[in-house]
Design a protein around this motif. Structure first.
Motif, PDB file in Angstrom:
ATOM      1  N   ILE A  29      -5.278  16.692 -18.355  1.00  0.00           N
ATOM      2  CA  ILE A  29      -5.955  15.565 -17.717  1.00  0.00           C
ATOM      3  C   ILE A  29      -5.146  14.298 -17.998  1.00  0.00           C
ATOM      4  CG2 ILE A  29      -8.098  14.263 -17.548  1.00  0.00           C
ATOM      5  CD1 ILE A  29      -8.261  17.234 -16.692  1.00  0.00           C
ATOM      6  N   ARG A  30      -4.771  13.601 -16.931  1.00  0.00           N
ATOM      7  CA  ARG A  30      -3.966  12.379 -17.060  1.00  0.00           C
ATOM      8  C   ARG A  30      -4.898  11.194 -17.287  1.00  0.00           C
ATOM      9  NH1 ARG A  30       1.205  12.756 -15.376  1.00  0.00           N
ATOM     10  NH2 ARG A  30       1.225  10.620 -14.576  1.00  0.00           N
ATOM     11  N   CYS A  31      -4.714  10.529 -18.443  1.00  0.00           N
ATOM     12  CA  CYS A  31      -5.659   9.506 -18.889  1.00  0.00           C
ATOM     13  C   CYS A  31      -5.006   8.137 -19.044  1.00  0.00           C
ATOM     14  CB  CYS A  31      -6.267   9.897 -20.237  1.00  0.00           C
ATOM     15  SG  CYS A  31      -7.101  11.503 -20.245  1.00  0.00           S
ATOM     16  N   LEU A  62      -1.464  11.060 -22.103  1.00  0.00           N
ATOM     17  CA  LEU A  62      -1.772   9.624 -22.181  1.00  0.00           C
ATOM     18  C   LEU A  62      -0.745   8.888 -21.330  1.00  0.00           C
ATOM     19  CD1 LEU A  62      -2.653   9.354 -25.974  1.00  0.00           C
ATOM     20  CD2 LEU A  62      -4.206   9.503 -24.036  1.00  0.00           C
ATOM     21  N   VAL A  63      -1.146   8.524 -20.141  1.00  0.00           N
ATOM     22  CA  VAL A  63      -0.236   7.907 -19.175  1.00  0.00           C
ATOM     23  C   VAL A  63      -0.014   6.438 -19.481  1.00  0.00           C
ATOM     24  CG1 VAL A  63       0.122   7.373 -16.737  1.00  0.00           C
ATOM     25  CG2 VAL A  63      -0.931   9.553 -17.409  1.00  0.00           C
ATOM     26  N   ALA A  64      -1.086   5.700 -19.797  1.00  0.00           N
ATOM     27  CA  ALA A  64      -0.961   4.255 -20.017  1.00  0.00           C
ATOM     28  C   ALA A  64      -2.132   3.755 -20.837  1.00  0.00           C
ATOM     29  CB  ALA A  64      -0.883   3.504 -18.686  1.00  0.00           C
ATOM     30  N   ALA A  65      -1.920   2.608 -21.477  1.00  0.00           N
ATOM     31  CA  ALA A  65      -2.961   1.945 -22.259  1.00  0.00           C
ATOM     32  C   ALA A  65      -2.762   0.442 -22.167  1.00  0.00           C
ATOM     33  CB  ALA A  65      -2.923   2.400 -23.718  1.00  0.00           C
ATOM     34  N   VAL A 106      -3.714   8.992 -11.796  1.00  0.00           N
ATOM     35  CA  VAL A 106      -4.437   9.217 -13.046  1.00  0.00           C
ATOM     36  C   VAL A 106      -5.778   9.874 -12.744  1.00  0.00           C
ATOM     37  CG1 VAL A 106      -5.444   8.092 -15.068  1.00  0.00           C
ATOM     38  CG2 VAL A 106      -3.306   7.226 -14.108  1.00  0.00           C
ATOM     39  N   ASP A 107      -6.233  10.747 -13.651  1.00  0.00           N
ATOM     40  CA  ASP A 107      -7.514  11.439 -13.472  1.00  0.00           C
ATOM     41  C   ASP A 107      -8.687  10.685 -14.077  1.00  0.00           C
ATOM     42  OD1 ASP A 107      -6.216  13.806 -12.361  1.00  0.00           O
ATOM     43  OD2 ASP A 107      -5.500  14.162 -14.409  1.00  0.00           O
TER      44      ASP A 107
END
Length: 423
Positions: free
Chosen positions: A9-11, A38-41, A78-79
Motif C-alpha cells: 500500500i502506497r502511503c 512510504l511515498v511522502a511525508a 498514492v493509495d
C-alpha cells in the motif's frame, strides 16, 4: 465483489510529530514487512525531527513542507493518506486527500462540526474513497465479540448506560499548542474538550456498545449538558452530558480534567438481565470487564492493555486497504459522536468554577488546578444520572435540551452566548 490488494500500500503522511510519531513508527515496521511503501511525508521545517527525516529519506520517502502541494503533486500515485494534525485542520486535509484519489486515515475526532462530517461522508460515497478514524479501541477484535454478546441479549434489553472519565491535566497540557482548550482556532471550529479529545474514546465506545446492530452505533436524538472550567481556557475541562437515543437508551457521561487523582475511565451498560461493568485500561492502569447477571453469574471478558489497542490500529488500517472486508471505524460510526459534541456546545454555556473552590498544586514543575471532591461528584452524577444542578450543587448552571434528530449544522440560529460571541 471485494477486491483484494496484493502489492504494498502506497502511503503518504501529513504530520510526523506528536502522537503521529507513534503511527509513523508502526508504518516503519509495516514497510520492513513489505506491506507498505512510504511515498511522502510532510514536515514543518528542515529542523523538525532530524532523525525521522533521515530515516524517511533512507526509505526513499519524499519530504514536503506543504501538505496541499504534496497531495497535488502525487495525485493518483498514492493509495492511502495518514492525517495526524490539529483537530481544526482535519476537514481540509481529508477533502484534499480524497480529491487526490486517496483513501484516508485521520486521528480522532474526524472533524468538529456535523456539516463537515456529512459533506465528507457524501464525498466518500461519491468517490469510493473510504475514511477511517483513529478511535483505537474500535479496532480491537475482543471489543466486537463483546458487542456481539450484547446484541445477542447477553444482559437482556439494554435500558441505560453511564460513563465516567477522570484524568488530571496540567496547565502545560493546554499550552502545548494554540488550539488546545479553544472553541475556535484560526476562524475554524476547534471545540476542544475532554469529550472530543483525551476522553473521546469512551463516549465513542459507549455509543458503539449501545447500538442495536453488531456494527452500528447508537443514534442520539436529544442531548442536555452542563459544562465548567477550572483552567484559564475558552472551552470546558469538566462536563456532564445526558443523551437520549433512537434506540430508547438513556446515556449519561461525566468527565473532568480538574481532578486531583487519576482514575481509569469506566463504562457501565445496564440491561434487564444484568449489567456490564468495564473499567477501561488506560495509559496508567490495567482494566477489567465483567458482566454481572441478576442470576448471580459473572462473566469475565478478556480485553487488552492500553498499549495493545494502539499497536493494532495502524496494521488494521493497512489490512483494510488490502482487503476492504476488514473492519474500520467509518464516517457513519463517528457521526453520532460529532453530533454529541455539537449538541454539548448548543446546550451549555461554559461556566467558570468559583475561584475560591479551585485548588492548585505543583507536581514535577507542572501546575494543576482542581476541585476537591470533584471525583466523587462525577461518580455520583453518573450513578444517579443527574446533573450537578439537579443535585443542588451551588456553583452549577442549568443547560437546555437540544434536539438532534434532524440536526445538520453547527451552530443553530439559537445558540449559547459563548458560541454567539465566537461567530
Amino acid at each position: 465483489m471485494i477486491k483484494l490488494v496484493r502489492e504494498p500500500i502506497r502511503c503518504v503522511i501529513i504530520g510526523i510529530g506528536g502522537y503521529g510519531r507513534n503511527h509513523l513508527h508502526d508504518l516503519y515496521t509495516l514497510a520492513e514487512e513489505g506491506k507498505v511503501i512510504l511515498v511522502a511525508a510532510t514536515i514543518k521545517d528542515d529542523n523538525e525531527l532530524p532523525e525521522e527525516q533521515e530515516h524517511l529519506k533512507q526509505l526513499g520517502c519524499q519530504l514536503f513542507q506543504d501538505p496541499s502541494k504534496m497531495l497535488t503533486t502525487l495525485k493518483g500515485q498514492v493509495d492511502l493518506c495518514f492525517i495526524n494534525t490539529s483537530i481544526s485542520s482535519h476537514y481540509q486535509f481529508i477533502r484534499e486527500a480524497i480529491q487526490a484519489d486517496c483513501h484516508v486515515f485521520v486521528e480522532k475526532p474526524m472533524v468538529t462540526v456535523i456539516q463537515d462530517a456529512l459533506e465528507l461522508r457524501d464525498l466518500s460515497r461519491a468517490t469510493g474513497k473510504w475514511i477511517a478514524v483513529g478511535f483505537q479501541h474500535m479496532y480491537e477484535p475482543n471489543l466486537h465479540q463483546l458487542k456481539q454478546f450484547l446484541c445477542d441479549g447477553g444482559i437482556g434489553k439494554i435500558e441505560k448506560a453511564t460513563g465516567t472519565g477522570k484524568w488530571p491535566r496540567s496547565l502545560s497540557y493546554y499550552n502545548r499548542n494554540p488550539w488546545a482548550g479553544t472553541v475556535r482556532h484560526q476562524d475554524v471550529w476547534a471545540l476542544d474538550s475532554p469529550v472530543s479529545n483525551a476522553l473521546a474514546h469512551y463516549i465513542q465506545l459507549t455509543l458503539f456498545l449501545t447500538g442495536d446492530q453488531t456494527s452500528s452505533v447508537a443514534s442520539p436524538t436529544s442531548l442536555c449538558a452542563e459544562t465548567y472550567r477550572a483552567m484559564p481556557i475558552e472551552s470546558f475541562d469538566t462536563g456532564f452530558i445526558s443523551i437520549e437515543t433512537l434506540e430508547g437508551i438513556d446515556i449519561f457521561f461525566a468527565v473532568t480534567h480538574a481532578c486531583a487523582q487519576h482514575h481509569p475511565p469506566r463504562v457501565q451498560i445496564h440491561g434487564d438481565r444484568g449489567m456490564l461493568d468495564w473499567v477501561v485500561s488506560d495509559y496508567r492502569k490495567d482494566g477489567s470487564c465483567t458482566v454481572h447477571l441478576h442470576s448471580g453469574e459473572q462473566i469475565h471478558f478478556p480485553l487488552p492493555k492500553h498499549e495493545e489497542y494502539r499497536k493494532k490500529l495502524i496494521p488494521s488500517i493497512i489490512e483494510h486497504a488490502r482487503d476492504p472486508g476488514n473492519y474500520v471505524c467509518s464516517v457513519d460510526s463517528v457521526i453520532p459522536h460529532i453530533l454529541c459534541i455539537n449538541g454539548i456546545y448548543e446546550s451549555s454555556q461554559v461556566s467558570p468554577f468559583p475561584e475560591d473552590i479551585i485548588e492548585r498544586r505543583i507536581d514535577d514543575g507542572e501546575e494543576f488546578r482542581f476541585l476537591s471532591g470533584i471525583e466523587k461528584l462525577v461518580d455520583r452524577t453518573a450513578k444517579q444520572m443527574q446533573f450537578p444542578s439537579e443535585l443542588g450543587v451551588p456553583w452549577s448552571s442549568v443547560g437546555k435540551r437540544v434536539h438532534l434528530g434532524e440536526y445538520v449544522h453547527f451552530p443553530q440560529r439559537q445558540t449559547s452566548p459563548l458560541i454567539a460571541a465566537s461567530v
